[in-house]
Design a protein around this motif. Structure first.
Motif, PDB file in Angstrom:
ATOM      1  N   PHE A 129       0.830  -1.212   0.000  1.00  0.00           N
ATOM      2  CA  PHE A 129       0.000   0.000   0.000  1.00  0.00           C
ATOM      3  C   PHE A 129       0.866   1.265   0.000  1.00  0.00           C
ATOM      4  CE2 PHE A 129      -1.477   3.210   3.133  1.00  0.00           C
ATOM      5  CZ  PHE A 129      -2.407   3.861   2.328  1.00  0.00           C
ATOM      6  N   LEU A 130       1.903   1.300   0.832  1.00  0.00           N
ATOM      7  CA  LEU A 130       2.782   2.472   0.875  1.00  0.00           C
ATOM      8  C   LEU A 130       3.560   2.627  -0.429  1.00  0.00           C
ATOM      9  CD1 LEU A 130       4.128   2.294   4.540  1.00  0.00           C
ATOM     10  CD2 LEU A 130       2.563   3.987   3.569  1.00  0.00           C
ATOM     11  N   HIS A 131       3.908   1.504  -1.061  1.00  0.00           N
ATOM     12  CA  HIS A 131       4.560   1.536  -2.374  1.00  0.00           C
ATOM     13  C   HIS A 131       3.644   2.229  -3.382  1.00  0.00           C
ATOM     14  CE1 HIS A 131       6.971  -0.429  -5.717  1.00  0.00           C
ATOM     15  NE2 HIS A 131       5.854  -0.079  -6.350  1.00  0.00           N
ATOM     16  N   GLU A 132       2.401   1.768  -3.441  1.00  0.00           N
ATOM     17  CA  GLU A 132       1.463   2.347  -4.412  1.00  0.00           C
ATOM     18  C   GLU A 132       1.087   3.785  -4.044  1.00  0.00           C
ATOM     19  OE1 GLU A 132       1.033   0.807  -7.079  1.00  0.00           O
ATOM     20  OE2 GLU A 132       1.895  -1.097  -6.419  1.00  0.00           O
ATOM     21  N   ALA A 133       0.960   4.053  -2.740  1.00  0.00           N
ATOM     22  CA  ALA A 133       0.653   5.419  -2.308  1.00  0.00           C
ATOM     23  C   ALA A 133       1.773   6.379  -2.690  1.00  0.00           C
ATOM     24  CB  ALA A 133       0.421   5.450  -0.800  1.00  0.00           C
ATOM     25  N   SER A 134       3.018   5.899  -2.677  1.00  0.00           N
ATOM     26  CA  SER A 134       4.153   6.745  -3.069  1.00  0.00           C
ATOM     27  C   SER A 134       4.080   7.099  -4.550  1.00  0.00           C
ATOM     28  CB  SER A 134       5.473   6.028  -2.755  1.00  0.00           C
ATOM     29  OG  SER A 134       5.603   5.797  -1.366  1.00  0.00           O
ATOM     30  N   HIS A 135       3.658   6.135  -5.378  1.00  0.00           N
ATOM     31  CA  HIS A 135       3.410   6.448  -6.790  1.00  0.00           C
ATOM     32  C   HIS A 135       2.372   7.562  -6.903  1.00  0.00           C
ATOM     33  CE1 HIS A 135       5.792   3.405  -8.746  1.00  0.00           C
ATOM     34  NE2 HIS A 135       5.139   2.389  -8.213  1.00  0.00           N
ATOM     35  N   ALA A 136       1.296   7.427  -6.116  1.00  0.00           N
ATOM     36  CA  ALA A 136       0.203   8.404  -6.180  1.00  0.00           C
ATOM     37  C   ALA A 136       0.662   9.787  -5.738  1.00  0.00           C
ATOM     38  CB  ALA A 136      -0.962   7.926  -5.308  1.00  0.00           C
ATOM     39  N   LEU A 148      -7.990   6.314   5.956  1.00  0.00           N
ATOM     40  CA  LEU A 148      -9.374   6.750   5.772  1.00  0.00           C
ATOM     41  C   LEU A 148      -9.577   7.358   4.390  1.00  0.00           C
ATOM     42  CD1 LEU A 148     -10.145   8.331   9.266  1.00  0.00           C
ATOM     43  CD2 LEU A 148     -11.295   6.350   8.247  1.00  0.00           C
ATOM     44  N   ILE A 149      -8.607   8.150   3.933  1.00  0.00           N
ATOM     45  CA  ILE A 149      -8.707   8.757   2.602  1.00  0.00           C
ATOM     46  C   ILE A 149      -8.687   7.684   1.522  1.00  0.00           C
ATOM     47  CG2 ILE A 149      -7.521  10.234   0.928  1.00  0.00           C
ATOM     48  CD1 ILE A 149      -6.542  11.921   3.309  1.00  0.00           C
ATOM     49  N   VAL A 150      -7.722   6.757   1.643  1.00  0.00           N
ATOM     50  CA  VAL A 150      -7.585   5.701   0.629  1.00  0.00           C
ATOM     51  C   VAL A 150      -8.796   4.777   0.636  1.00  0.00           C
ATOM     52  CG1 VAL A 150      -6.204   3.688  -0.055  1.00  0.00           C
ATOM     53  CG2 VAL A 150      -5.076   5.787   0.660  1.00  0.00           C
ATOM     54  N   LEU A 151      -9.430   4.604   1.781  1.00  0.00           N
ATOM     55  CA  LEU A 151     -10.611   3.747   1.880  1.00  0.00           C
ATOM     56  C   LEU A 151     -11.679   4.172   0.878  1.00  0.00           C
ATOM     57  CD1 LEU A 151     -12.149   1.486   3.386  1.00  0.00           C
ATOM     58  CD2 LEU A 151     -12.881   3.213   5.040  1.00  0.00           C
ATOM     59  N   PHE A 152     -11.769   5.467   0.601  1.00  0.00           N
ATOM     60  CA  PHE A 152     -12.811   5.976  -0.289  1.00  0.00           C
ATOM     61  C   PHE A 152     -12.378   6.054  -1.749  1.00  0.00           C
ATOM     62  CE2 PHE A 152     -13.935   7.659   3.913  1.00  0.00           C
ATOM     63  CZ  PHE A 152     -15.257   7.244   3.999  1.00  0.00           C
ATOM     64  N   VAL A 153     -11.095   5.859  -2.024  1.00  0.00           N
ATOM     65  CA  VAL A 153     -10.635   5.882  -3.422  1.00  0.00           C
ATOM     66  C   VAL A 153     -10.130   4.509  -3.875  1.00  0.00           C
ATOM     67  CG1 VAL A 153     -10.009   8.314  -3.277  1.00  0.00           C
ATOM     68  CG2 VAL A 153      -8.268   6.593  -2.819  1.00  0.00           C
ATOM     69  N   ALA A 154     -10.127   3.532  -2.953  1.00  0.00           N
ATOM     70  CA  ALA A 154      -9.655   2.190  -3.295  1.00  0.00           C
ATOM     71  C   ALA A 154     -10.533   1.577  -4.387  1.00  0.00           C
ATOM     72  CB  ALA A 154      -9.669   1.301  -2.055  1.00  0.00           C
ATOM     73  N   THR A 210      -9.741  -5.881  -1.502  1.00  0.00           N
ATOM     74  CA  THR A 210      -8.557  -6.231  -0.707  1.00  0.00           C
ATOM     75  C   THR A 210      -8.009  -4.987  -0.019  1.00  0.00           C
ATOM     76  OG1 THR A 210      -7.971  -8.062  -2.184  1.00  0.00           O
ATOM     77  CG2 THR A 210      -6.227  -7.203  -0.762  1.00  0.00           C
ATOM     78  N   LEU A 211      -7.880  -3.897  -0.776  1.00  0.00           N
ATOM     79  CA  LEU A 211      -7.367  -2.658  -0.206  1.00  0.00           C
ATOM     80  C   LEU A 211      -8.349  -2.064   0.784  1.00  0.00           C
ATOM     81  CD1 LEU A 211      -5.250  -0.504   0.006  1.00  0.00           C
ATOM     82  CD2 LEU A 211      -6.123   0.560  -2.081  1.00  0.00           C
ATOM     83  N   ARG A 212      -9.636  -2.115   0.480  1.00  0.00           N
ATOM     84  CA  ARG A 212     -10.635  -1.598   1.425  1.00  0.00           C
ATOM     85  C   ARG A 212     -10.591  -2.375   2.736  1.00  0.00           C
ATOM     86  NH1 ARG A 212     -14.231  -2.008  -3.288  1.00  0.00           N
ATOM     87  NH2 ARG A 212     -14.259   0.002  -4.365  1.00  0.00           N
ATOM     88  N   GLY A 213     -10.518  -3.705   2.630  1.00  0.00           N
ATOM     89  CA  GLY A 213     -10.442  -4.530   3.834  1.00  0.00           C
ATOM     90  C   GLY A 213      -9.169  -4.268   4.620  1.00  0.00           C
TER      91      GLY A 213
END
Length: 233
Positions: free
Chosen positions: A46-53, A123-129, A133-136
């Protein structure tokens, strides 16, 4: 003044810091292929992908979605931005966040800040996932961190700093392993390094970039240990 030379090292807090990193590293290596570490591996993804974002947004691009898969893979869909900044941001950003978490664990206040920022990010990513799998994962770690924080504040089970430290060590080691597995030991043609080699004017190929990024990730981990000792001195 900061004790950059680490004179009179090591005091009790510094020894405990080093011992915990060593113990965590050993536990992670022993349990690497077990289901016990799967949630923490997925957080590293998740942190890997969030860093891309984050890199995409900083270079004026548009993030269209983030996915984390149960097989420890992930993808970030972006549009625009500076491609040669976005591509290495995954591996290097993950290493950077690992360093931040390790340093945050040296103090209870900074551990609280790190946990709070992490909760907000989840919380932010929960709404854009874009997948369950990512939501859970977001929901699970929101509950997990909330429980740890409540125990920290209301009971004698004060483990928030050690949880943040474990997440930092896990993320730092996972980033190094991920680089080795994807870019060096086996050549994944759809990897970030292969794509980076295509857009970068340098003559380096994908595995070469993997070695370079791996050395930078290792430097982040070593820097976090050194700076942690300086902070605790």
């Amino acid at each position: 003044m900061p004790n950059w030379e680490l004179k009179n090292c090591c005091r009790h807090d510094q020894v405990l810091f080093l011992v915990m990193i060593g113990v965590y590293s050993l536990v992670i290596l022993l349990l690497w292929r077990t289901f016990v570490l799967t949630p923490f591996k997925l957080i590293a993804v998740f942190l890997h992908e969030a860093s891309h974002a984050v890199a995409c947004k900083l270079t004026c691009g548009q993030v269209e979605g983030i996915q984390v898969h149960a097989n420890e893979g992930g993808v970030t869909h972006t549009r625009g931005g500076v491609y040669w900044v976005i591509l290495p941001a995954g591996y290097l950003g993950s290493s950077f966040w690992g360093m931040v978490l390790i340093l945050a664990s040296t103090n209870l206040l900074t551990s609280r800040i790190a946990a709070g920022c992490f909760l907000v990010a989840l919380l932010i990513v929960l709404f854009v996932a874009k997948n369950w799998t990512l939501r859970g994962l977001c929901i699970g770690f929101i509950v997990f961190l909330a429980v740890v924080w409540i125990l920290q504040e209301l009971t004698k089970v004060r483990i928030l700093r050690y949880v943040i430290l474990f997440m930092g060590v896990m993320n730092g080691l996972f980033s190094i392993y991920d680089i080795y597995d994807d870019l060096i030991s086996r050549r994944v043609h759809s990897s970030d390094a292969e794509k980076f080699a295509e857009v970068c004017p340098c003559p380096c190929n994908g595995p070469s970039w993997g070695v370079i990024w791996g050395m930078i990730s290792l430097a982040f981990l070593c820097a976090s240990i050194y700076l942690g000792l300086v902070i605790l001195s």
